[in-house]
Write a protein that holds these residues in place. Structure first.
Motif, PDB file in Angstrom:
ATOM      1  N   LYS A  25       0.826  -1.206   0.000  1.00  0.00           N
ATOM      2  CA  LYS A  25       0.000   0.000   0.000  1.00  0.00           C
ATOM      3  C   LYS A  25       0.861   1.256   0.000  1.00  0.00           C
ATOM      4  O   LYS A  25       0.353   2.352   0.153  1.00  0.00           O
ATOM      5  CB  LYS A  25      -0.928  -0.021   1.222  1.00  0.00           C
ATOM      6  N   GLU A  73      -7.961  -4.326   6.690  1.00  0.00           N
ATOM      7  CA  GLU A  73      -7.883  -4.237   5.222  1.00  0.00           C
ATOM      8  C   GLU A  73      -9.117  -4.865   4.584  1.00  0.00           C
ATOM      9  O   GLU A  73      -9.721  -4.280   3.688  1.00  0.00           O
ATOM     10  CB  GLU A  73      -6.594  -4.913   4.735  1.00  0.00           C
ATOM     11  N   LEU A  78      -8.794   0.074   6.757  1.00  0.00           N
ATOM     12  CA  LEU A  78      -7.374   0.380   6.911  1.00  0.00           C
ATOM     13  C   LEU A  78      -7.004   1.706   6.254  1.00  0.00           C
ATOM     14  O   LEU A  78      -6.345   2.545   6.860  1.00  0.00           O
ATOM     15  CB  LEU A  78      -6.506  -0.753   6.366  1.00  0.00           C
TER      16      LEU A  78
END
Length: 84
Positions: A25, A73, A78
């Motif tokens: 990410k 997530e 998240l």
């Protein structure tokens, strides 16, 4: 983006998975390795109330461990926590 801290151990597969998720990410994080450092592990345990690694903080929020990070997530929470 909030600062992210990961207390980890070099040979912990859960630590590796958590760090891989954050890296995928493109989240920068500070890694604090507790291997052979009982004082750092004790500090982590005192803050988290847990002795297992990884222990992850996003800003002042204690996320928990790898499973907790992946649950955030999967639930779509998240990114919001990272950005908030």
């Amino acid at each position: 983006m909030k600062p992210v801290i990961v207390y980890s151990s070099d040979y912990c597969p859960y630590c590796m998975r958590a760090k891989q998720l954050l890296a995928s990410k493109q989240v920068a994080f500070e890694e604090i390795r507790v291997d052979g450092k009982p004082q750092l592990r004790a500090e982590m345990a005192q803050k988290a109330g847990r002795t297992s690694v990884p222990q992850i903080w996003i800003g002042s929020t204690h996320v928990g461990g790898c499973d907790d990070l992946f649950a955030l997530e999967r639930s779509g929470k998240l990114d919001a926590l990272l950005e908030a």
